[in-house]
Structures are given as C-alpha cells and as structure tokens.
Design an enzyme around this catalytic site. Structure first.
Site, PDB file in Angstrom:
ATOM      1  N   ALA A  31      40.082  45.011  47.115  1.00  0.00           N
ATOM      2  CA  ALA A  31      40.834  43.489  47.267  1.00  0.00           C
ATOM      3  C   ALA A  31      39.535  43.012  47.931  1.00  0.00           C
ATOM      4  O   ALA A  31      39.513  41.723  48.053  1.00  0.00           O
ATOM      5  CB  ALA A  31      42.035  43.822  48.269  1.00  0.00           C
ATOM      6  N   THR A  35      38.116  38.206  48.229  1.00  0.00           N
ATOM      7  CA  THR A  35      38.610  37.682  49.401  1.00  0.00           C
ATOM      8  C   THR A  35      37.519  36.303  49.290  1.00  0.00           C
ATOM      9  O   THR A  35      38.211  35.153  49.610  1.00  0.00           O
ATOM     10  CB  THR A  35      38.456  38.364  50.786  1.00  0.00           C
ATOM     11  OG1 THR A  35      37.255  38.668  50.865  1.00  0.00           O
ATOM     12  CG2 THR A  35      39.648  39.466  50.993  1.00  0.00           C
ATOM     13  N   PHE A  42      44.799  43.248  51.278  1.00  0.00           N
ATOM     14  CA  PHE A  42      46.007  43.878  51.748  1.00  0.00           C
ATOM     15  C   PHE A  42      45.982  44.140  53.374  1.00  0.00           C
ATOM     16  O   PHE A  42      47.269  43.824  54.018  1.00  0.00           O
ATOM     17  CB  PHE A  42      46.167  44.968  51.115  1.00  0.00           C
ATOM     18  CG  PHE A  42      47.622  45.339  50.992  1.00  0.00           C
ATOM     19  CD1 PHE A  42      48.573  44.603  50.150  1.00  0.00           C
ATOM     20  CD2 PHE A  42      48.126  46.549  51.307  1.00  0.00           C
ATOM     21  CE1 PHE A  42      50.011  44.956  49.886  1.00  0.00           C
ATOM     22  CE2 PHE A  42      49.283  46.905  51.435  1.00  0.00           C
ATOM     23  CZ  PHE A  42      50.418  46.156  50.509  1.00  0.00           C
ATOM     24  N   GLN A 108      40.480  48.326  41.317  1.00  0.00           N
ATOM     25  CA  GLN A 108      42.019  48.537  42.073  1.00  0.00           C
ATOM     26  C   GLN A 108      42.731  47.277  42.112  1.00  0.00           C
ATOM     27  O   GLN A 108      43.819  47.028  42.360  1.00  0.00           O
ATOM     28  CB  GLN A 108      42.269  49.016  43.440  1.00  0.00           C
ATOM     29  CG  GLN A 108      41.649  50.315  43.682  1.00  0.00           C
ATOM     30  CD  GLN A 108      41.545  50.669  45.180  1.00  0.00           C
ATOM     31  OE1 GLN A 108      42.267  51.476  45.784  1.00  0.00           O
ATOM     32  NE2 GLN A 108      40.295  50.492  45.684  1.00  0.00           N
ATOM     33  N   ILE A 110      44.102  43.414  40.903  1.00  0.00           N
ATOM     34  CA  ILE A 110      45.210  43.092  39.705  1.00  0.00           C
ATOM     35  C   ILE A 110      44.900  41.653  39.389  1.00  0.00           C
ATOM     36  O   ILE A 110      45.669  40.926  38.525  1.00  0.00           O
ATOM     37  CB  ILE A 110      46.587  43.265  40.134  1.00  0.00           C
ATOM     38  CG1 ILE A 110      46.606  42.739  41.508  1.00  0.00           C
ATOM     39  CG2 ILE A 110      46.728  44.669  40.288  1.00  0.00           C
ATOM     40  CD1 ILE A 110      48.408  42.367  41.616  1.00  0.00           C
ATOM     41  N   HIS A 128      45.354  49.701  38.442  1.00  0.00           N
ATOM     42  CA  HIS A 128      46.552  49.096  39.090  1.00  0.00           C
ATOM     43  C   HIS A 128      47.161  48.031  38.507  1.00  0.00           C
ATOM     44  O   HIS A 128      48.093  47.407  38.700  1.00  0.00           O
ATOM     45  CB  HIS A 128      46.628  48.792  40.705  1.00  0.00           C
ATOM     46  CG  HIS A 128      46.473  49.954  41.506  1.00  0.00           C
ATOM     47  ND1 HIS A 128      45.475  49.716  42.629  1.00  0.00           N
ATOM     48  CD2 HIS A 128      46.282  51.281  41.427  1.00  0.00           C
ATOM     49  CE1 HIS A 128      45.221  50.973  43.427  1.00  0.00           C
ATOM     50  NE2 HIS A 128      45.722  51.949  42.274  1.00  0.00           N
ATOM     51  N   SER A 202      36.888  48.087  49.355  1.00  0.00           N
ATOM     52  CA  SER A 202      38.015  48.604  49.464  1.00  0.00           C
ATOM     53  C   SER A 202      38.295  49.593  50.800  1.00  0.00           C
ATOM     54  O   SER A 202      37.198  50.198  51.131  1.00  0.00           O
ATOM     55  CB  SER A 202      38.096  49.786  48.402  1.00  0.00           C
ATOM     56  OG  SER A 202      39.157  50.736  48.633  1.00  0.00           O
ATOM     57  N   ASN A 227      31.422  47.460  52.498  1.00  0.00           N
ATOM     58  CA  ASN A 227      32.717  46.640  53.078  1.00  0.00           C
ATOM     59  C   ASN A 227      32.279  46.297  54.501  1.00  0.00           C
ATOM     60  O   ASN A 227      31.567  46.527  55.454  1.00  0.00           O
ATOM     61  CB  ASN A 227      33.640  48.018  53.254  1.00  0.00           C
ATOM     62  CG  ASN A 227      35.172  47.556  53.263  1.00  0.00           C
ATOM     63  OD1 ASN A 227      35.417  47.284  52.283  1.00  0.00           O
ATOM     64  ND2 ASN A 227      35.856  47.768  54.094  1.00  0.00           N
ATOM     65  N   ILE A 245      30.269  41.432  50.809  1.00  0.00           N
ATOM     66  CA  ILE A 245      29.780  41.817  49.589  1.00  0.00           C
ATOM     67  C   ILE A 245      28.980  40.760  48.793  1.00  0.00           C
ATOM     68  O   ILE A 245      27.679  40.989  48.284  1.00  0.00           O
ATOM     69  CB  ILE A 245      30.920  42.022  48.538  1.00  0.00           C
ATOM     70  CG1 ILE A 245      31.775  43.188  49.068  1.00  0.00           C
ATOM     71  CG2 ILE A 245      30.613  42.389  46.950  1.00  0.00           C
ATOM     72  CD1 ILE A 245      33.146  43.248  48.392  1.00  0.00           C
TER      73      ILE A 245
END
Ligand code: NAD
Length: 254
Positions: A31, A35, A42, A108, A110, A128, A202, A227, A245
């Site tokens: 995720a 951002t 999450f 991961q 979506i 996912h 992640s 990260n 990132i």
C-alpha cells in the site's frame, strides 16, 4: 495530513546502484507505493480503512446485510481516492520494466495503479486481486462497479449476478478468502529465480505474501526494502532504505 517526503539518501543511492546492476529483478509492492497517489495505506495512523474496515470473507458469505455493508464501505473508500494518479514509484517500476530491467511486479495492491503507471498488465501479478471491477462468485461474469453501485443505491440490497443470480463481489481477495493459485505460483517462481527482490511500501505482515521476500533471499537474491517505517524483514535485507519510495526510486524513471 501527508507526512513530509524524506529519504536516507546514502542507502537510496546504494539501492539504485544495485538495481542498475541487476539482471533478473522483481518488484514487490504494498500500500505504501500508492500513498503518494492519495490512496491511504492500511496501518498508518488515522487510516480510513479503519473506519471502513474490510469485512472478512466468512462474514461476507454468511449474510446479505454484510455483503451490502461491504459494498457501502468499498464505495466510501473509492470516493476517498477517486481520480488517483500513479506515483513516482509506480512510474519508476514501469520504466524499469519497459527497459527490460525488471521482470515483473508482484503487488498486494488492488488499486490498478501499476497498470495506470504504464506497467503492462501481464507483468503485474495481483496477489490480492483488483478492486476496479467486480465478479460473480458463481459464474465468474465480470461486473462493472458503476452498475453494481446503481443496483446497491436503488435496491439497498447486495447486488446479484444478472447472468446466474450468484453473489457479486469486488474482484479482490478478502481476509479469509483463498489466494489466487496462478498468481501465487507465478510470484513464487519469480521469487525463486530473481537476482534482486525489491520491496517497496509494505509492512510485510500480511501472509502468505510476506513469505515471498524470504523465499527470494533464501534463493540467493539481493533483498532491498524501501519503507518509511521498520518492517518485519529489515533484519534479513541487504539494503534497507528508510524513507519515501518516490524519493528513492524517482531518479530511476527514464
Ligand atoms: P501496510 O499498510 O501494512 O504497510 C504500508 C507500509 O508502507 C507502511 O509500513 C508505511 O509506513 C509505508 N509507507 C506508506 N507510504 C509510504 C511511502 N510514500 N514511501 C515509503 N513507505 C511508505 O500495507 P501492506 O503491507 O500492503 O498490507 C496491507 C494490505 O491491505 C495489503 O494486503 C493490501 O492488499 C491492502 N491495501 C491495499 C491498498 C492499495 O491497493 N493501494 C491500500 C491499503 C491496503
């Protein structure tokens, strides 16, 4: 509030040099790569995913009301990040693929933003699923979200498949739902065969996805983790880049 962008520039330069040397690199994203696009992750504090919590698959299956509520929460989240555009991280990874420097991206996420950022769909492995459309769980028929939303808002009931009467679900993998077999097999094979496994954004706490960096490392790949915060696998990584990132990978975009 969006935190100010930062990066450990020395580690980021080491990571970019390793990336430019790699021959069989695989990207692995969570995720955090989205951002910057405005899609909340999450686990960061104040995440709207906590107020619109995903409904576990067994609960979803068990009741029509839970399915309708799941759709209401999904559309509330979609409204939060409607119009999201690919981040510098998405664009950098797409650029590495177009230059044949990255074999594939295992994600991961979506949100479909890797593809929107220019990565070919057949090189994006969605562990996912994909939240930009829906599917009938019985016959597999694809449903567009606008139609599902219209049905929900008109009837206030969970939408059913026009073709077979089955339950219609966002094409994502919910907590407790079986992982997609082919996507997992492809991801596993890529992890075993790559020479560099690049993790970006992640927390590495969601399983079985989080086993992939371990598989890659045990198979001899260099493991890089980018990260903002510590992750569960920093200890086994060859290079840990603490920071954004976009700051770390942005300079790799061609
Ligand atoms: P996570 O929320 O657990 O972890 C995201 C990590 O990214 C955090 O540690 C955070 O500090 C870091 N991060 C956030 N922005 C960053 C940035 N700009 N640069 C560097 N790091 C940044 O996410 P996860 O590990 O992907 O697991 C969450 C699960 O929820 C996944 O299964 C995923 O499918 C789903 N999810 C998907 C999306 C999406 O599609 N964009 C969004 C939220 C959750």
């Amino acid at each position: 509030m969006t935190p100010r962008a930062f990066v450990d520039e020395e580690a980021a330069a080491d990571a970019r040099a390793a990336i430019l040397r790699a021959r069989r690199m695989v990207g692995f994203t969570g995720a955090g790569i989205s951002t910057e696009s405005g899609v909340p992750d999450f686990r960061s504090p104040g995440s709207p995913w906590m107020t619109h919590k995903p409904i576990p698959f067994d609960v979803w299956l068990a009741s029509e009301e839970a399915r309708a509520e799941a759709w209401r929460r999904k559309f509330a989240m979609d409204d939060i990040y409607a119009g999201a555009q690919p981040s510098r991280g998405h664009r950098a990874m797409a650029s590495l693929i177009s230059r044949d420097m990255m074999q594939a991206i295992v994600t991961q996420n979506i949100d479909g933003l890797h593809q929107a950022g220019g990565a070919p769909a057949d090189r994006v492995i969605e562990l996912h699923g994909n939240g930009t459309y829906a599917k009938c769980l019985s016959c597999g028929f694809r449903h567009e979200l606008a139609d599902v939303r219209r049905q929900l808002e008109t009837s206030h009931r969970a939408p059913v498949c026009e073709a077979c009467g089955g339950m219609v679900k966002s094409a994502t993998i919910s907590f407790g739902q079986a992982m997609p077999v082919e996507a997992m097999q492809r991801a596993d094979a890529l992890a075993r065969d790559c020479d560099l496994f690049l993790v970006a954004g992640s927390s590495l706490v969601v399983f079985p996805a989080a086993t992939l960096p371990v598989i890659a490392k045990r198979s001899g790949a260099t493991l890089i983790i980018i990260n903002r915060e510590e992750t569960e696998l920093d200890d086994i990584a060859d290079i840990v880049v603490r920071g954004d990132i976009g700051e770390a990978l942005g300079p790799l975009t061609n």
